[in-house]
Design an enzyme around this catalytic site. Structure first.
Site, mmCIF file in Angstrom:
data_model
loop_
_atom_site.group_PDB
_atom_site.id
_atom_site.type_symbol
_atom_site.label_atom_id
_atom_site.label_comp_id
_atom_site.label_asym_id
_atom_site.label_seq_id
_atom_site.Cartn_x
_atom_site.Cartn_y
_atom_site.Cartn_z
ATOM 1 N N GLU A 113 41.614 49.075 29.761
ATOM 2 C CA GLU A 113 40.389 49.884 29.710
ATOM 3 C C GLU A 113 40.480 50.955 28.631
ATOM 4 O OE1 GLU A 113 38.464 50.126 34.016
ATOM 5 O OE2 GLU A 113 40.604 50.586 34.076
ATOM 6 N N GLU A 133 43.261 44.147 38.693
ATOM 7 C CA GLU A 133 42.964 44.991 39.863
ATOM 8 C C GLU A 133 42.658 44.210 41.128
ATOM 9 O OE1 GLU A 133 42.121 47.616 36.266
ATOM 10 O OE2 GLU A 133 41.836 45.502 36.803
#
Length: 258
Positions: A113, A133
């Site tokens: 990210e 995740e």
């Protein structure tokens, strides 16, 4: 001075190195705060024309978030964590100076990210990218679902998001996630060479390119109208007058950022 970062200024390039090699440079609260402050420093310093973000060591850019800080967090605390992280990464993405991620190894979870919030990415040949995740019963929270889809398309993005799979540097290049792959020893030099060209351009023009390109993905903005505004603003700068004069006089322009 930052407790989790190393910083240096070389040839108008501000180099930020996330320095937690024993934790594979995982993002914890202190790293995020230091990164936030370091970006403020870079954007406020007139000697800085561009920024490189990388990780310490040869194994990892950023291997993810520090999961120990997630344990026991409530729904509201999770939302607050994501909101703060997104705010810091928006600062990078929307900043007035070019920011390049030099991805030296793992860029997973929050690390991927962070890399995607930069304006473009250069990868070492051992780089690995992913948003794992779902393996923790989570999703990316710092903008990963949005930027990954913007950069590589919905189908490939959803496959990576839902499988938690990693891709190597070659796949990242094929997908358009990175601009270049180089041997790790050449990573910073490649970024410096690219930025040397970019840094020779008018700073107001660079900021306007960032603002206009980002408007493509902002539903609250009309990108073409943004371009008109930014194009017009350039006419009010000394750099535009210098650039046009240099072109007509067949000489190299010298931009001052005014």
């Amino acid at each position: 001075m930052y407790s989790t970062l190393l910083t240096s200024l070389e040839d108008n390039i501000f180099i930020i190195t996330i320095n937690r090699p024993d934790k594979l440079n995982a993002l914890n609260r202190q790293v995020m705060q230091d990164l936030d402050n370091a970006m403020d420093e870079a954007f406020a310093n007139n000697e800085v024309r561009s920024v490189i973000i990388t990780g310490a060591g040869q194994k990892s850019f950023v291997a993810g978030a520090d999961i120990s800080e997630f344990v026991g967090a409530s729904v509201e605390e999770g939302k607050a964590m994501a909101k703060k992280g997104q705010g810091i990464f928006f600062k990078i993405e929307n900043g007035p100076k070019p920011v390049v991620a030099c991805v030296n190894g793992f860029a997973l979870g929050g690390g991927c990210e962070l890399a995607m919030s930069c304006h473009f990415r250069i990868a070492s040949d051992n780089a690995k990218f992913g948003q794992p995740e779902v393996n923790l019963g989570l999703i990316p929270g710092y903008g990963g679902t949005q930027r990954l889809t913007q950069l590589i398309g919905k189908g490939r993005s959803l496959e990576l998001l839902m499988s938690g799979a990693m891709i190597d540097a070659a796949a990242a290049l094929q997908y358009g996630l990175v601009n270049y792959i180089v041997p790790q020893a050449e990573l910073l030099n490649k970024a410096k060479a690219v930025l040397a060209v970019i840094n020779s351009k008018a700073p107001h023009s660079l900021a306007a390119c960032i603002t206009s390109a980002n408007a493509v993905f902002d539903e609250s903005k009309n990108g073409f109208e943004t371009e008109i505004e930014e194009f017009g603003k350039c006419f009010g700068t000394e750099d535009m007058r210098e650039g046009t004069a240099a072109f007509l006089e067949k000489r190299k322009a010298v931009f001052t950022g005014k």
